[in-house]
Design a protein around this motif. Structure first.
Motif, PDB file in Angstrom:
ATOM      1  N   ALA A 133       5.503 -15.382 -17.093  1.00  0.00           N
ATOM      2  CA  ALA A 133       6.680 -14.503 -17.151  1.00  0.00           C
ATOM      3  C   ALA A 133       6.391 -13.200 -16.435  1.00  0.00           C
ATOM      4  O   ALA A 133       7.212 -12.690 -15.685  1.00  0.00           O
ATOM      5  CB  ALA A 133       7.071 -14.245 -18.601  1.00  0.00           C
ATOM      6  N   VAL A 172       6.119 -13.798 -12.566  1.00  0.00           N
ATOM      7  CA  VAL A 172       7.446 -14.018 -11.989  1.00  0.00           C
ATOM      8  C   VAL A 172       8.184 -12.696 -11.881  1.00  0.00           C
ATOM      9  O   VAL A 172       8.708 -12.348 -10.838  1.00  0.00           O
ATOM     10  CB  VAL A 172       8.255 -15.005 -12.880  1.00  0.00           C
ATOM     11  CG1 VAL A 172       9.721 -14.999 -12.463  1.00  0.00           C
ATOM     12  CG2 VAL A 172       7.668 -16.401 -12.756  1.00  0.00           C
ATOM     13  N   GLN A 181      19.021 -12.501 -12.799  1.00  0.00           N
ATOM     14  CA  GLN A 181      17.939 -13.489 -12.699  1.00  0.00           C
ATOM     15  C   GLN A 181      16.953 -13.345 -13.846  1.00  0.00           C
ATOM     16  O   GLN A 181      16.549 -14.320 -14.472  1.00  0.00           O
ATOM     17  CB  GLN A 181      17.179 -13.281 -11.394  1.00  0.00           C
ATOM     18  CG  GLN A 181      17.556 -14.268 -10.315  1.00  0.00           C
ATOM     19  CD  GLN A 181      16.837 -13.948  -9.004  1.00  0.00           C
ATOM     20  OE1 GLN A 181      15.835 -13.206  -8.993  1.00  0.00           O
ATOM     21  NE2 GLN A 181      17.351 -14.477  -7.923  1.00  0.00           N
ATOM     22  N   GLN A 215      16.037 -15.947 -16.889  1.00  0.00           N
ATOM     23  CA  GLN A 215      14.681 -16.412 -17.227  1.00  0.00           C
ATOM     24  C   GLN A 215      14.390 -16.177 -18.706  1.00  0.00           C
ATOM     25  O   GLN A 215      13.861 -17.045 -19.398  1.00  0.00           O
ATOM     26  CB  GLN A 215      13.633 -15.667 -16.387  1.00  0.00           C
ATOM     27  CG  GLN A 215      13.610 -16.106 -14.931  1.00  0.00           C
ATOM     28  CD  GLN A 215      12.805 -15.135 -14.054  1.00  0.00           C
ATOM     29  OE1 GLN A 215      12.140 -14.224 -14.558  1.00  0.00           O
ATOM     30  NE2 GLN A 215      12.867 -15.330 -12.757  1.00  0.00           N
ATOM     31  N   GLU A 216      14.732 -14.982 -19.154  1.00  0.00           N
ATOM     32  CA  GLU A 216      14.479 -14.654 -20.552  1.00  0.00           C
ATOM     33  C   GLU A 216      15.318 -15.536 -21.475  1.00  0.00           C
ATOM     34  O   GLU A 216      14.846 -15.992 -22.518  1.00  0.00           O
ATOM     35  CB  GLU A 216      14.803 -13.176 -20.819  1.00  0.00           C
ATOM     36  CG  GLU A 216      13.942 -12.198 -20.056  1.00  0.00           C
ATOM     37  CD  GLU A 216      12.501 -12.194 -20.534  1.00  0.00           C
ATOM     38  OE1 GLU A 216      12.261 -12.576 -21.683  1.00  0.00           O
ATOM     39  OE2 GLU A 216      11.626 -11.815 -19.747  1.00  0.00           O
ATOM     40  N   GLN A 242      16.360 -18.524 -20.945  1.00  0.00           N
ATOM     41  CA  GLN A 242      15.779 -19.871 -21.004  1.00  0.00           C
ATOM     42  C   GLN A 242      14.654 -19.929 -22.023  1.00  0.00           C
ATOM     43  O   GLN A 242      14.534 -20.874 -22.793  1.00  0.00           O
ATOM     44  CB  GLN A 242      15.228 -20.264 -19.633  1.00  0.00           C
ATOM     45  CG  GLN A 242      16.217 -21.064 -18.808  1.00  0.00           C
ATOM     46  CD  GLN A 242      15.700 -21.331 -17.399  1.00  0.00           C
ATOM     47  OE1 GLN A 242      14.505 -21.121 -17.129  1.00  0.00           O
ATOM     48  NE2 GLN A 242      16.579 -21.760 -16.530  1.00  0.00           N
ATOM     49  N   GLN A 243      13.811 -18.897 -22.002  1.00  0.00           N
ATOM     50  CA  GLN A 243      12.699 -18.833 -22.961  1.00  0.00           C
ATOM     51  C   GLN A 243      13.216 -18.731 -24.385  1.00  0.00           C
ATOM     52  O   GLN A 243      12.744 -19.416 -25.277  1.00  0.00           O
ATOM     53  CB  GLN A 243      11.831 -17.613 -22.669  1.00  0.00           C
ATOM     54  CG  GLN A 243      10.879 -17.818 -21.519  1.00  0.00           C
ATOM     55  CD  GLN A 243       9.774 -16.777 -21.538  1.00  0.00           C
ATOM     56  OE1 GLN A 243       9.979 -15.667 -22.026  1.00  0.00           O
ATOM     57  NE2 GLN A 243       8.618 -17.124 -21.029  1.00  0.00           N
TER      58      GLN A 243
END
Ligand code: ZN
Length: 276
Positions: A13, A16, A33, A37-38, A40-41
């Motif tokens: 993380a 990225v 973006q 990403q966060e 999804q986690q």
């Protein structure tokens, strides 16, 4: 049991984020973006409540509030974490999470709208993005990620995604919280909701916290939101300053909210989780 994010994931993380966020300003595209990403986690790590009735209601309420703000153009998404712990959090880019404990304690739409309106305001004012932008130094990329995720600055052992969600992104300052209350209050009014729910909901949480003596389902809320009594006084002041004829024309509840509550009561109890 607190949920732990494996340290490898944590490192990824950071890398990225470091590569995509190096530089001074964070564009809206980068913000989205990073939020994705966060999100999804979060979706993978937290117990999400996947119920069509509840989710569609929360999204419809959330969008009705978000669309009245200056960031109506974001693809706002609202999700419910299946835990009784009382909390809510916002990721950059318009990803808002409300814990089931908030839904079960809210007595009407204006109380839930107050929590959602507050989280929306954090995104509108780009509070977490500003924290990232303020990060300085050679390690700026990692610093940015850490300001957001709060995982690098803590020991690896503390790289836990807490059920409240608060460990994965930066804590906001008191003044950020105050702004989010003020904006959330206005957001409710703009969406046709009576902001009195903000007052009654805070009062309710405070009463529950005092009754439990700390360590209960509300303790994570109070750890993340210091000064609840001051906030209650602020909301009371804002209510006093709102013309009575404005308040009189705002709704406090809806059939959709009550349908959601009925559905919620039919669902199996949330999994047991540690308060923090
Ligand atoms: Zn807040």
């Amino acid at each position: 049991m607190p949920m732990r994010l494996p340290s490898r994931t944590t490192r990824i993380a950071c890398v990225v984020a470091a590569s995509s966020l190096a530089g001074c300003g964070v564009s809206q595209q980068q913000e989205i973006q990073l939020g994705q990403q966060e999100a999804q986690q979060v979706n993978a790590q937290l117990p999400m409540l996947n119920d069509a009735t509840v989710n569609s209601y929360v999204n419809s309420l959330g969008n009705s509030i978000a669309k009245t703000t200056s960031r109506a153009d974001l693809a706002w998404q609202f999700a419910v974490v299946n835990t009784d712990v009382v909390n809510a959090f916002a990721l950059p880019g318009g990803f808002i999470y409300v814990n089931r404990g908030v839904l079960s304690r809210a007595a009407n739409e204006s109380e839930l709208g107050a929590v959602i309106g507050h989280e929306i305001e954090h995104v509108v004012r780009r509070h977490s993005v500003k924290q990232m932008e303020q990060a300085q130094g050679a390690n700026v990329g990692v610093g940015l990620a850490c300001a957001l995720t709060n995982v690098c600055t803590n020991q690896a052992a503390q790289a836990a995604i807490q059920v409240g969600g608060t460990a994965i992104f930066a804590r906001f300052s008191r003044s950020d919280e105050q702004q989010a209350d003020q904006g959330g209050f206005q957001n409710e009014i703009h969406a046709g909701l009576n902001p009195r729910g903000m007052l009654t909901f805070f009062q309710k949480l405070l009463a529950e916290e005092q009754q439990s003596g700390g360590g209960g389902a509300t303790s994570s809320w109070f750890a993340d939101h210091p000064g609840t009594q001051d906030r209650i006084a602020d909301v009371q002041r804002m209510l006093n300053e709102t013309p009575p004829n404005v308040l009189a024309n705002l709704r406090s509840d809806s059939q959709g909210f009550q349908n959601m509550k009925r559905r919620l009561a039919q669902l199996p109890a949330p999994p047991r989780t540690a308060a923090r």
